[in-house]
Design a protein around this motif. Structure first.
Motif, PDB file in Angstrom:
ATOM      1  N   LEU A   1      64.182  13.330  44.643  1.00  0.00           N
ATOM      2  CA  LEU A   1      64.792  14.477  45.313  1.00  0.00           C
ATOM      3  C   LEU A   1      64.353  14.542  46.771  1.00  0.00           C
ATOM      4  O   LEU A   1      65.146  14.842  47.662  1.00  0.00           O
ATOM      5  CB  LEU A   1      64.422  15.780  44.589  1.00  0.00           C
ATOM      6  N   PHE A   2      63.081  14.195  46.998  1.00  0.00           N
ATOM      7  CA  PHE A   2      62.566  14.233  48.358  1.00  0.00           C
ATOM      8  C   PHE A   2      63.319  13.237  49.247  1.00  0.00           C
ATOM      9  O   PHE A   2      63.770  13.566  50.344  1.00  0.00           O
ATOM     10  CB  PHE A   2      61.064  13.923  48.348  1.00  0.00           C
ATOM     11  N   MET A   3      63.491  12.029  48.714  1.00  0.00           N
ATOM     12  CA  MET A   3      64.206  11.013  49.509  1.00  0.00           C
ATOM     13  C   MET A   3      65.650  11.434  49.736  1.00  0.00           C
ATOM     14  O   MET A   3      66.207  11.228  50.813  1.00  0.00           O
ATOM     15  CB  MET A   3      64.135   9.652  48.804  1.00  0.00           C
ATOM     16  N   MET A   4      66.233  12.047  48.717  1.00  0.00           N
ATOM     17  CA  MET A   4      67.609  12.498  48.865  1.00  0.00           C
ATOM     18  C   MET A   4      67.723  13.540  49.989  1.00  0.00           C
ATOM     19  O   MET A   4      68.615  13.457  50.840  1.00  0.00           O
ATOM     20  CB  MET A   4      68.093  13.118  47.551  1.00  0.00           C
ATOM     21  N   VAL A   5      66.783  14.476  49.980  1.00  0.00           N
ATOM     22  CA  VAL A   5      66.828  15.528  50.987  1.00  0.00           C
ATOM     23  C   VAL A   5      66.673  14.932  52.380  1.00  0.00           C
ATOM     24  O   VAL A   5      67.364  15.322  53.324  1.00  0.00           O
ATOM     25  CB  VAL A   5      65.736  16.587  50.703  1.00  0.00           C
ATOM     26  N   ILE A   6      65.748  13.947  52.494  1.00  0.00           N
ATOM     27  CA  ILE A   6      65.547  13.319  53.800  1.00  0.00           C
ATOM     28  C   ILE A   6      66.833  12.647  54.279  1.00  0.00           C
ATOM     29  O   ILE A   6      67.286  12.802  55.423  1.00  0.00           O
ATOM     30  CB  ILE A   6      64.410  12.257  53.729  1.00  0.00           C
ATOM     31  N   LYS A   7      67.471  11.900  53.371  1.00  0.00           N
ATOM     32  CA  LYS A   7      68.716  11.221  53.754  1.00  0.00           C
ATOM     33  C   LYS A   7      69.777  12.238  54.165  1.00  0.00           C
ATOM     34  O   LYS A   7      70.461  12.087  55.191  1.00  0.00           O
ATOM     35  CB  LYS A   7      69.234  10.384  52.566  1.00  0.00           C
TER      36      LYS A   7
END
Lengths: 675, 208, 432, 111
Positions: D60-66
């Motif tokens: 989820l963290f990587m998704m939010v960053i993207k």
């Protein structure tokens, strides 16, 4: 409606041929009868068309209501079959919500928002026309079901799985699905348009917190629409896929959950309630100060409570599902959120009363409707609190107590307010007053009628009479009150008739009466500084706004003792509508062409696919032609500084200096295909 | 009383573009539309999440999309769509510079990458169908195809818009004064991309 | 233009009072069997006790607002603004006042919220209250739990009395529920003084189970098994009506709850548990039928036997009679796959989805209505069972085109199924 | 006198193009996005690295960053008028809030 058919104020240049990219329809010029209306992009004419069409569907929905009441007048009613009754109450709900009260509010929004913020038109005039035509094509489409196998019989809420093919095998529900999708596209386009209008088209000095409360409430309404409509769109698509393509979204035997529909429907449906009521709140907030000779009390509280209602309206949807088995914790949470939405609503009522407090109240018809609306809405509001109590709601929900509640809210709070608005702005729109004596009779008959109709429903509901039943047995104590309600419904019908008679008589009498002038009520907001009826170009010069209630402050000032003194007469302060050569957006037929294609697509999916191809081609052709049509008539004279856009040929997406073609080519096209 | 034309009376600095906020109508409309699209895709994604393990009636135990996901393949097509966002901004950047040839190249690249993504989706759908996951199989598969199908239709609309821009550029009608048009098409395109970023993680990567 | 202003009348607030009066009157009405303001159980009392003060608060608020409108309308009214240059004081706001009347309703709401939550969790809680019953000669500790199944357009009630307590978790598929010890339709029998847990579900569309005097309602959602409870202080018959729109005959989907003292309830169980008993003439036919070789019934046989033959040929594909066709029954050819179980039909008070009484007020058998129902069900109750387009499954009871003689015969057979519930109950089912 | 009905804004490109990032900056962003996508895909192959309980939060963290990178840079929210951000984030927050609650009524999060 001939009253405002004045020649266009714009100089059309030579009447010679206009170079048309696809040359099928000559660029409309305006000013020649029905062609003027079907090609208009004028927000005022579009508003009037919304209003006229809405009143037509008010009559349609009203006849449906009368049939329902006739059936229920006595126990074991035999007037209607169960099947027809179910269609009637479904179509009554659909008609009144989507085809009467929302478009009537849209009529006020279209007509008044540009005037109240000091603009010449909305941000995207052609999209505005598109909204109207799509909406009316959806409205006609839904009602065509009566002639094509019967209307939807699943209730306006159309709960699955009853709405599935197994339980509603006819085409009625398909008409519901496609009709709402089409009307949804219309509302979506319209709300984006109006949001941009309010945010971007304000006159110099018209800060957000100088805007009239009506504009504010309409803005909140448009935001609710823009965010709520996609949710019902999803629900409708899922239902459509289930019905037409055998998907499994709402088939419990395949493990689907019928509550998914309920959640999606009410996530849209509850904001929808505020979409219905907030315009009326805005209208009341315009009428009461005018006829109290005082500014609205607590402007900022009024605005913020409206925003708060809009905001909190997103967190209460599951109170429609207290008995559906969603689990005690969910019920508790939604019960609490529902209670507290009463707070901003209460603030509004108290502020209206405070506006009247110490004022000089002149009970014109508009004022009577506004005040009546407050009282009636309060009844609906407090009964609303009683079913915010989840345990109490387990007794009340799906009974006539709910029917009573929401009719007091929607008819009492909404329709009465909008009726008041009609009396208030009639002279501005049509250039003559509605007769006040007839208007007052209209008000009192309507007030008595609605209380006779909906008041007894409280009792019936608490006595245990279920909703949506086509008959009831004798012996449960329902007989007397049902008869009263039926009588009341005819009183309402009579009141509506009085209104139409008043409209006709006032129109006939108008030439022999003195013209009302720009500001017959000594009102407060900018629309009253332009002549009545509003000239095509709205404002001769765009006013520079220096305060809230700008128009009033142009008429009145304060002396050294802080008493109000007149500083200018209406005639001195008002504009005379004499400006010529104001450049206005050119009319267009393409919105109509695009809109006509949409119901054809739907008919095709229901009956025979080739119609879908025809409709799709028509819509695509309309959109393409639209994109290629320059936003402004190249022959029209205009003095805009950087107006170099018009060679009029295949200038694709000339979005550089005009604001519209990109929107037409991109967003509208996307709406048609992507949603 | 004080009335004036917009040109002469500007009471706040930020109104100096003529619109009250100083921003473009069309761009604002597009952003409002994208805000609204969040609710649309949110509804579809929620529907899928709710149904993702529902295989249909008891013993038949039909296959659901998570059984047949091909993560490496989807990762590649996600990467392709992500890169199309890069080419999209490069197209806009080129047009701002007035470099029409580069604009055309990047527009075409964007549309092509979008087309590759759509092609991948079509391939994925047919594979799923072969493996018994059909649109009508069960709530999970209905929701999956609807969600990804809606996204695919959005991408396709975007490709249509990009190709229209390309044609306009070839005809010489796309000049630096049209940057806003390209920018708005770009906004739509990037939005479709961020929706996929969400879908890729939440639908594909997070295990059932 | 002329603008005569009529005197403000007191209509607006008066109607508010009429409304309140109406509420009060409704509370006093004694003949409303569905009246929500006449609670007859602890749960219904709790709801009533919560609602009543809120009704009063609502009435007070309403009176205050309407009173203010009235007061201001009279006190501040002017006929016209013409020639009137005097403006009232231009008060535009008063922040402290407005904050006060933002907070005040919030406080009222907070109080109501606390009361609401208490009641809410109370009526959604259950207590363990096993009662001792005799089932087939064995003593069973039974926590009263009944599975309530809605379908178009009648209710089924399933009792599981084998000593293993049934819960919602045991149930997966409303179309294939475990066999129950007692299955009734249209009327729910419960013991008085006991909290009875209900597990509410549906086999087709959403319905809502509601006995207003005993508790609020709970939707029957297909695929879901929603917990609810019901209780009655006193013996009697309590009426209900489906309240979630469920299609064509929604208005004709009613139900009754018959509350009995625990000892009467035991008698009721005994009666229901007994399999259908057939007299000496019918029994050989039954045996042959169960053996898969139904005998030919001579034309001069008794009406009941001929009726049994008609039943076997025309009715048994949908209706179950335990001891007769329960072995070969494989589901009705309807959407829901089920039709009422008729094993102890005559112990019922009502039929046809709760809209017709099986007995006349004098205790005699209501043959006429039953015949009417069998003759042409759609004339009694709208349904979709006959003349359907291809592929549509029937809903409701079809017209089997029986002759008058067949109807008489089948009624003669049905009369042998179970025995009358007793005059006391029959009388109580009459709606005044 | 005459004036246009729409107080049409001039095209904005020249006003803020100067504070738009360079192509090279865009390419760097795209590289980061690509690397993140690669990392995300890596989580699928559990043999490479066992993420344990951190799997979902990190995805989820990587998704939010993207999501954030594309929205702020490619969609220019970082450089544009904050009204745009408000419209978009308004819809986004509303959508997340409403649907998270809706799923909660299905007891989705308790699974």
């Amino acid at each position: 409606m001939a009253i405002i058919e004045e020649p266009l104020a714009l100089e059309t240049g030579s009447p010679g041929t206009v170079d048309q990219p696809l040359g099928m329809l000559t660029r409309p010029k305006g000013g020649n009868g029905w062609r003027d209306w079907v090609s208009t992009v004028d927000h005022k004419k579009i508003g009037i068309m919304y209003g006229v069409a809405a009143m037509f569907f008010f009559v349609v929905g009203g006849i449906e209501a009368l049939l329902i009441r006739v059936q229920l007048a006595v126990p074991d009613g035999q007037v209607l079959s169960a099947g027809l009754y179910n269609q009637l109450f479904t179509m009554h709900g659909v008609t009144m919500v989507f085809l009467f009260i929302m478009p009537l509010a849209a009529a006020f929004a279209n007509y008044l928002i540009p005037l109240q913020i000091g603009a010449r038109d909305v941000a995207f005039p052609r999209l505005n026309a598109l909204s109207f035509w799509i909406w009316i094509s959806g409205a006609v489409f839904v009602n065509s079901s009566w002639f094509l196998g019967g209307g939807a019989d699943c209730g306006w809420f159309c709960y699955s799985p009853n709405s599935g093919v197994t339980f509603s095998p006819g085409n009625g529900v398909d008409f519901y699905v496609f009709g709402l999708l089409i009307a949804g596209i219309a509302s979506m386009v319209s709300s984006i348009n109006l949001i941009v209008t309010v945010l971007n088209m304000r006159a110099p000095g018209m800060h957000l917190f100088r805007m009239p409360v009506l504009t504010w409430m309409l803005l909140v309404t448009q935001f609710l629409l823009v965010f709520a409509l996609p949710v019902i769109t999803v629900a409708l698509f899922l239902l459509m896929f289930d019905r037409l393509f055998d998907s499994q979204f709402f088939n419990p035997e395949a493990g689907a959950d019928p509550l998914l529909w309920q959640n999606l429907f009410w996530i849209f449906g509850h904001p929808e309630v505020y979409i219905i009521i907030l315009p009326s709140f805005g209208i009341i907030s315009e009428i009461i100060p005018t006829f109290s000779r005082k500014p609205i009390f607590g402007y900022s509280f009024m605005v913020f409570s409206g925003i708060a209602i809009g905001f909190m309206g997103w967190g209460v949807w599951a109170h429609h599902m207290f008995v559906s088995g969603i689990g005690p914790m969910s019920v508790a949470a939604f019960s609490l959120s529902t209670m507290f939405i009463a707070v901003p609503t209460g603030v509004k009522i108290l502020n209206w009363l405070a506006t009247m407090w110490g004022g000089k109240l002149r009970f014109s018809t508009a004022m009577l409707f506004a005040v009546g609306s407050i009282a009636m809405f309060t009844i609906g509001g407090v009964s609303g609190v009683t079913h915010a109590l989840a345990p109490a709601d387990t007794q009340q929900t799906d009974t006539y107590y709910i029917v009573a509640h929401f009719h007091y809210v929607i008819f009492g709070g909404g329709v009465l307010g909008l009726m008041g608005g009609a009396y208030f702005w009639w002279p501005k729109i049509f250039g003559h007053m509605l007769d006040e004596t007839w208007g007052k009779v209209h008000f009192w008959v309507m007030l008595i009628g609605m209380n006779l109709t909906f008041g007894p429903m409280h009792v019936l509901g608490l006595q245990g009479m279920s909703r949506r039943i086509d008959t009831y047995a004798a012996g449960f104590g329902f007989e007397a009150w049902n008869m009263v309600a039926t009588i009341g419904s005819f009183v309402i019908a009579f009141a509506v008739l009085i209104f139409f008679v008043n409209v006709y008589r006032s129109y006939k009498a108008a030439p022999s009466l003195p013209a009302p002038g720009p500001d017959p009520w000594d009102a407060r907001s900018l629309e009253w500084m332009v002549p009545s009826p509003t000239p095509e170009h709205n404002f001769d010069e765009i006013p520079v706004v220096e305060s809230e209630d700008e128009w009033w402050h142009r008429k009145y000032g304060y002396d050294e003792d802080n008493r109000v003194v007149r500083i200018a007469t209406i005639e001195e302060a008002a504009q005379d509508g004499s400006a010529v050569g104001v450049h206005l957006p050119a009319p267009s037929f393409w919105p109509l062409v695009v809109a006509v294609g949409m119901p054809l697509i739907a008919y095709g999916l229901m009956f025979t696919l080739w119609l879908t191809v025809v409709g799709g081609a028509l819509t695509a052709f309309g959109l393409y032609s639209w994109a290629l049509e320059p936003v402004d008539d190249p022959d029209a004279d205009h003095g805009h500084g950087d107006g170099h856009h018009g060679d009029g040929d295949d200038d694709h997406d000339d979005g550089g200096d005009t604001d519209e073609p990109t929107m037409a080519g991109v967003t509208a096209g996307d709406d048609a295909g992507g949603e | 009383m004080a009335t004036a034309t917009v040109d002469t009376a500007l009471d706040t600095a930020h109104e100096d573009h003529g619109s009250s906020t100083g921003i473009s109508n069309t761009k604002l409309a597009m952003w409002v539309f994208l805000g609204s699209e969040c609710l649309l895709f949110g509804g579809l994604i929620s529907t899928y999440l709710l149904y993702k393990t529902r295989r249909g009636p008891g013993p038949t135990n039909l296959a659901i999309p998570t059984d047949v996901f091909d993560i490496p393949f989807t990762s590649v097509s996600s990467f392709v769509l992500l890169m199309s966002s890069l080419t999209m901004v490069l197209a806009l950047s080129a047009l701002t510079r007035g470099d029409n040839a580069a604009t055309r190249t990047w527009l075409l690249a964007t549309a092509t990458l979008g087309g590759v993504f759509i092609g991948g989706q079509v391939y994925e759908f047919t594979t799923f169908l072969r493996e018994g996951v059909g649109f009508t199989s069960n709530p999970a598969s209905s929701a999956f195809f609807t969600l990804t199908g809606f996204h695919g239709v959005h991408v396709s609309m975007g490709i249509l818009m990009l190709m229209s821009l390309y044609v306009a550029s070839v005809q010489g009608n796309l000049t630096p004064k049209n940057t806003e048009t390209v920018e708005i098409v770009g906004l739509y395109w990037h939005f479709v991309d961020v929706v996929w970023i969400f879908i890729f993680t939440v639908i594909y990567l997070i295990p059932a | 233009m002329s603008d005569p202003v009529t005197k403000p009348r007191r209509r607006v607030p008066r109607l508010g009072f009429v409304l309140l009066l109406g509420l009060v009157l409704a509370g006093c009405a004694s003949d409303a069997e569905l009246d929500t303001l006449q609670p007859r159980s602890g749960v219904a009392d709790e709801i009533y006790d919560l609602a009543l003060p809120v009704f009063i608060i609502a009435g007070v608020v309403l009176t205050l607002v309407c009173g203010a409108v009235l007061y201001l309308g009279i006190k501040n009214r002017v006929a016209t603004y013409e020639g009137d240059d005097e403006f009232p004081e231009q008060i535009s706001h008063n922040n402290s006042l407005e904050i006060a009347w933002t907070i005040a309703p919030a406080i009222v709401m907070a109080v109501i919220a606390v009361l609401t939550l208490q009641t809410h969790f109370s009526i959604n809680s259950t207590e363990a209250n096993a009662m001792t019953i005799e089932v087939a000669g064995e003593t069973v500790e039974w926590e009263p739990t009944i599975v309530v199944v809605g379908q178009q357009w009648w209710w089924e009630f399933r009792y599981y009395l084998d000593g293993t307590q049934i819960t919602a978790d045991d149930l997966e598929n409303p179309w294939d529920l475990p066999p129950a010890d007692i299955v009734t339709s249209g009327q729910l029998a419960i013991p008085t003084g006991e909290e009875v847990e209900l597990i509410v579900t549906s086999r087709d569309v959403i319905h809502s189970f509601w006995i207003p005097q005993l508790n609020g309602k709970r939707d029957a959602v297909p695929g879901r098994f929603s917990p609810w409870k019901i209780e009655a202080d006193d013996p009697g018959v309590y009426f209900g009506q489906c309240t979630e729109f469920c299609g064509l005959s929604h208005s004709r989907m009613r139900m009754q709850t018959i509350a009995m003292t625990p000892s009467d309830f035991q008698d009721w169980i005994d009666m229901q548990m007994a399999p259908a008993s057939f007299d000496d003439e019918l029994q050989p036919y039954v045996d042959a039928f169960r053996a898969g070789e139904p005998a030919t019934v001579p034309d001069d046989a008794s009406a009941a036997l001929r009726g049994l033959d008609v039943f076997a040929g025309q009715c048994a594909s949908c209706h179950l009679v335990n001891g007769f066709n329960d072995l070969t029954y494989d589901g009705a050819e309807t959407v829901s796959g089920s039709a009422p179980n008729l094993t102890n039909l005559m112990s019922n008070t009502t039929f046809a989805g709760g809209i017709l009484n099986l007995y006349n007020p004098d205790g005699s058998f209501n043959r006429d209505d039953l015949a009417r129902w069998i003759r042409d069900p759609a004339a009694v109750k709208d349904n979709r069972a006959d003349d359907l387009p291809d592929g549509e499954m029937p809903r409701g009871m079809p017209d089997r085109n029986l002759t008058e003689r067949q109807i008489d015969d089948v009624i003669a057979f049905l009369e042998t199924l179970g025995s009358s519930p007793g005059d006391e109950i029959i009388l109580a089912t009459e709606v005044e | 006198m005459s004036e246009t009905v729409t107080e049409t804004p001039a095209p904005e490109a020249e006003d803020h193009s100067h504070d738009h990032p360079s192509d090279w900056a865009y390419i760097k962003i795209a590289l980061v996005l690509g690397v993140l996508t690669g990392l995300e895909t890596f989580t699928y192959f559990e043999t490479v690295l066992d993420w344990g309980d951190f799997l979902i939060p990190s995805l989820l963290f990587m998704m939010v960053i993207k999501f954030w990178l594309v929205a702020t840079w490619f969609m220019h929210l970082k450089f544009d008028n904050s009204i745009f951000s408000r419209m978009f984030v308004g819809g986004l927050v509303l959508a997340v809030g409403v649907y998270v609650i809706a799923l909660a009524t299905f007891e989705f999060w308790e699974r």
